[in-house]
Design a protein around this motif. Structure first.
Motif, PDB file in Angstrom:
ATOM      1  N   LYS A 105     -13.435   3.723   4.958  1.00 45.43           N
ATOM      2  CA  LYS A 105     -12.147   3.902   4.252  1.00 45.43           C
ATOM      3  C   LYS A 105     -12.336   3.478   2.790  1.00 45.43           C
ATOM      4  O   LYS A 105     -13.239   2.328   2.477  1.00 45.43           O
ATOM      5  CB  LYS A 105     -10.972   3.071   4.811  1.00 45.43           C
ATOM      6  CG  LYS A 105     -10.702   3.575   6.271  1.00 45.43           C
ATOM      7  CD  LYS A 105      -9.812   5.035   6.318  1.00 45.43           C
ATOM      8  CE  LYS A 105      -8.716   4.962   5.588  1.00 45.43           C
ATOM      9  NZ  LYS A 105      -7.995   6.320   5.676  1.00 45.43           N
ATOM     10  N   ARG A 106     -11.907   4.257   1.900  1.00 46.08           N
ATOM     11  CA  ARG A 106     -11.917   3.901   0.598  1.00 46.08           C
ATOM     12  C   ARG A 106     -10.539   3.732   0.051  1.00 46.08           C
ATOM     13  O   ARG A 106      -9.592   4.133   0.573  1.00 46.08           O
ATOM     14  CB  ARG A 106     -12.370   5.413  -0.082  1.00 46.08           C
ATOM     15  CG  ARG A 106     -13.767   5.367  -0.016  1.00 46.08           C
ATOM     16  CD  ARG A 106     -14.419   6.694  -0.843  1.00 46.08           C
ATOM     17  NE  ARG A 106     -15.931   6.623  -0.996  1.00 46.08           N
ATOM     18  CZ  ARG A 106     -16.772   7.382  -0.059  1.00 46.08           C
ATOM     19  NH1 ARG A 106     -16.359   7.993   1.044  1.00 46.08           N
ATOM     20  NH2 ARG A 106     -18.160   7.219  -0.286  1.00 46.08           N
ATOM     21  N   GLY A 107     -10.459   2.800  -0.911  1.00 46.03           N
ATOM     22  CA  GLY A 107      -8.937   2.419  -1.439  1.00 46.03           C
ATOM     23  C   GLY A 107      -8.668   1.457  -0.987  1.00 46.03           C
ATOM     24  O   GLY A 107      -9.091   0.621   0.122  1.00 46.03           O
ATOM     25  N   GLY A 108      -7.487   0.797  -1.536  1.00 41.62           N
ATOM     26  CA  GLY A 108      -7.020  -0.374  -1.228  1.00 41.62           C
ATOM     27  C   GLY A 108      -5.142  -0.434  -1.076  1.00 41.62           C
ATOM     28  O   GLY A 108      -4.664   0.594  -1.851  1.00 41.62           O
ATOM     29  N   TRP A 109      -4.838  -1.316  -0.325  1.00 38.45           N
ATOM     30  CA  TRP A 109      -3.319  -1.488  -0.268  1.00 38.45           C
ATOM     31  C   TRP A 109      -2.807  -2.651  -1.164  1.00 38.45           C
ATOM     32  O   TRP A 109      -3.297  -3.785  -0.685  1.00 38.45           O
ATOM     33  CB  TRP A 109      -2.756  -1.147   1.327  1.00 38.45           C
ATOM     34  CG  TRP A 109      -1.529  -1.497   1.448  1.00 38.45           C
ATOM     35  CD1 TRP A 109      -0.522  -0.688   0.902  1.00 38.45           C
ATOM     36  CD2 TRP A 109      -1.009  -2.851   1.947  1.00 38.45           C
ATOM     37  NE1 TRP A 109       0.748  -1.173   1.235  1.00 38.45           N
ATOM     38  CE2 TRP A 109       0.343  -2.527   1.961  1.00 38.45           C
ATOM     39  CE3 TRP A 109      -1.304  -3.747   2.644  1.00 38.45           C
ATOM     40  CZ2 TRP A 109       1.616  -3.539   2.548  1.00 38.45           C
ATOM     41  CZ3 TRP A 109      -0.375  -4.776   3.080  1.00 38.45           C
ATOM     42  CH2 TRP A 109       1.080  -4.600   2.850  1.00 38.45           C
ATOM     43  N   GLN A 110      -1.920  -2.568  -1.997  1.00 34.74           N
ATOM     44  CA  GLN A 110      -1.530  -3.603  -2.655  1.00 34.74           C
ATOM     45  C   GLN A 110      -0.025  -4.211  -2.147  1.00 34.74           C
ATOM     46  O   GLN A 110       0.952  -3.446  -1.918  1.00 34.74           O
ATOM     47  CB  GLN A 110      -1.227  -3.173  -4.141  1.00 34.74           C
ATOM     48  CG  GLN A 110      -0.953  -4.347  -5.029  1.00 34.74           C
ATOM     49  CD  GLN A 110      -0.981  -3.986  -6.543  1.00 34.74           C
ATOM     50  OE1 GLN A 110      -0.936  -2.789  -6.884  1.00 34.74           O
ATOM     51  NE2 GLN A 110      -1.292  -4.999  -7.222  1.00 34.74           N
ATOM     52  N   PRO A 111       0.049  -5.231  -1.659  1.00 36.32           N
ATOM     53  CA  PRO A 111       1.084  -5.783  -0.655  1.00 36.32           C
ATOM     54  C   PRO A 111       2.503  -5.759  -1.562  1.00 36.32           C
ATOM     55  O   PRO A 111       3.482  -5.474  -1.352  1.00 36.32           O
ATOM     56  CB  PRO A 111       0.619  -7.155  -0.055  1.00 36.32           C
ATOM     57  CG  PRO A 111      -0.404  -7.367  -0.704  1.00 36.32           C
ATOM     58  CD  PRO A 111      -1.142  -6.249  -1.464  1.00 36.32           C
ATOM     59  N   ARG A 112       2.055  -6.239  -2.872  1.00 36.38           N
ATOM     60  CA  ARG A 112       3.219  -6.475  -4.061  1.00 36.38           C
ATOM     61  C   ARG A 112       2.684  -6.555  -5.258  1.00 36.38           C
ATOM     62  O   ARG A 112       1.538  -6.683  -5.443  1.00 36.38           O
ATOM     63  CB  ARG A 112       3.993  -7.670  -3.757  1.00 36.38           C
ATOM     64  CG  ARG A 112       3.179  -9.004  -3.604  1.00 36.38           C
ATOM     65  CD  ARG A 112       3.996 -10.194  -3.349  1.00 36.38           C
ATOM     66  NE  ARG A 112       5.355 -10.191  -4.457  1.00 36.38           N
ATOM     67  CZ  ARG A 112       5.972 -11.198  -4.510  1.00 36.38           C
ATOM     68  NH1 ARG A 112       5.947 -12.086  -3.552  1.00 36.38           N
ATOM     69  NH2 ARG A 112       6.972 -11.257  -5.456  1.00 36.38           N
TER      70      ARG A 112
END
Length: 468
Positions: free
Chosen positions: A84-91
């Motif tokens: 997987k590429r990319g990231g998730w920003q929680p806030r």
């Protein structure tokens, strides 16, 4: 590691930090000399430090921005997320969480659960230590935890050090601390808990390990090149594996079929147990069934369900959130949740595209294509789909695919696989139905040989479903 981060004006900061690390690690020596600490007291302090380091390292690994080279011969939990590429920003204001680092975080947690924790319980049962918790010991533990948390907030997050490290780099320190704990435990079981020289030597060795790791992390090279002598110069970091989206406008979109993705995840559950943590979880559940302990069965059963749920979620994150977009002459697999492209391939007449004979596609009428020779990934092929209507997807994306039909149904192969499956299942069933065999014996044989039968039956069932 990456290129050195140190600057001339930062040398004083590194030196001050190194002195602080040495002073904090020499504090247990004061406990040994002045407060009468024994080996068990050292083990308590170092065990708590190692646990805090492991938990923080797993958290740090999730935020590490640089890529991590593959581990030769290793299979991490949920290893499919490595692609997987990319990231998730929680806030807002927080660093993004990268799903590709989740396997490394689970790997260090699994290592702690299946190695250090059992060795700790074995040590407690073997040595039966009677150490009393003193105020000085509690104060040292509290100071240690505060120092760990403040370092994470101020340096790793505040100074954005997560941008310059990889998950594999972050997880090297917990392994060294685990080695120190195992060594001290071995000294205790060997009956050498009372020597002042042994205790002082353990403190000094632990101080040297921590100081060397701190210096290598901040400066970019190990002290006295010890890392090159013992690590073989292995690379632990590489540039972030992100891709640039083509500038051409999106002219067609096809989303993945979520029902088919969820159904396909059922077949992938078994691979969630093909590593240390998964195998130990199954073994613990089998042991609980063997001893017939309801609380233990409940706990280990929940652990098995947790592995299953994690596998399903991982599979869905891999394929269920992807949208396939046509941008000019390029086909882009774009993850809408992570807002990042996963792979990019040029659409040409010589493009190598084939139809995947997936079980979920046969049951739901969906379709999946396999694209080979994609330069933007480090594997031989990528998957397009499953999509609700494969013919319409080929038309909308204008792909050079002549035929999208799957192989015809094979009743003979289905019957043969079903018959063999029943034959293999008859063996454990006969153990429970035969009055000559006690139930405990039947359970023990089933636990011992169950994985073998499950593997055979699973392969046969998969082969039968693929011919429906």
């Amino acid at each position: 590691m990456g290129s050195p981060r140190i600057r001339p004006d930062a040398a004083t900061v590194v030196a001050a930090g190194l002195l602080a690390v040495i002073g904090a690690n020499l504090l247990p020596l004061v406990g040994v000399l002045a407060w009468g600490w024994d080996l068990t007291s050292l083990l308590i302090v170092y065990w708590v430090e190692a646990l805090a380091t492991v938990l923080l390292a797993a958290l740090k690994a999730l935020f590490a921005e640089r890529g991590s080279p593959s581990v030769p011969g290793g299979i991490e939990p949920l290893h499919e997320l490595r692609a997987k590429r990319g990231g998730w920003q929680p806030r807002d204001g927080w660093p993004p969480i990268y799903p590709r680092n989740v396997p490394f975080a689970l790997s260090i947690l699994g290592f702690w659960v299946v190695t250090v924790c059992p060795l700790t319980f074995l040590y407690l049962s073997w040595v039966s230590p009677t150490a009393a918790l003193s105020p000085s010991l509690g104060l040292s533990i509290v100071a240690l935890l505060v120092a760990q948390a403040s370092s994470f907030v101020s340096e790793y997050v505040g100074d954005e050090r997560y941008r310059d490290v990889s998950a594999r780099e972050v997880l090297r320190t917990p392994g060294l601390l685990g080695l120190v704990i195992v060594t001290l435990g071995w000294l205790g079981t060997a009956g050498r808990a009372g020597g002042l020289v042994v205790l002082a030597g353990a403190v000094l060795a632990k101080t040297g390990v921590s100081a060397s790791r701190f210096y290598a992390d901040r400066v970019g090279r190990p002290i006295l090149h010890l890392g090159e002598r013992f690590g073989g110069g292995a690379a632990f970091s590489e540039p972030p594996p992100e891709l640039d989206v083509p500038e051409a406008a999106v002219i067609a979109r096809v989303a993945a079929d979520r029902r088919s993705v969820l159904l396909g995840s059922v077949g992938a559950i078994g691979f969630g147990f093909v590593h240390r943590l998964g195998l130990c979880t199954l073994a613990a559940f089998g042991f609980a069934l063997l001893v017939r302990d309801p609380p233990l069965i409940a706990v280990t059963g929940l652990a098995v369900l947790a592995v299953v749920a994690a596998r399903v979620l991982s599979y869905y994150l891999r394929y269920g959130t992807v949208e396939y977009r046509r941008r000019g002459d390029a086909l882009v697999a774009y993850d809408r949740l992570l807002d990042a492209p996963q792979w990019i391939v040029s659409v040409e007449p010589t493009m190598d595209v084939s139809v995947r004979n997936a079980i979920a596609d046969r049951l739901l009428g969906t379709g999946t294509l396999v694209v080979s020779g994609v330069d933007s990934v480090d594997r031989d092929e990528v998957r397009l789909g499953p999509v609700r209507d494969v013919d319409r997807a080929v038309e909308r994306l204008d792909l050079p695919v002549a035929r999208t039909d799957r192989p015809d149904r094979d009743p003979a192969a289905i019957a043969a696989c079903a018959g063999l499956s029943l034959l293999f299942l008859a063996v454990p069933a006969g153990l429970f139905l035969t009055p000559r065999v006690e139930t405990s014996t039947a359970v023990g044989v089933s636990v011992a040989f169950g994985p073998f039968f499950v593997l055979l039956v699973g392969v046969l069932v998969w082969a039968a479903l693929s011919r429906i």
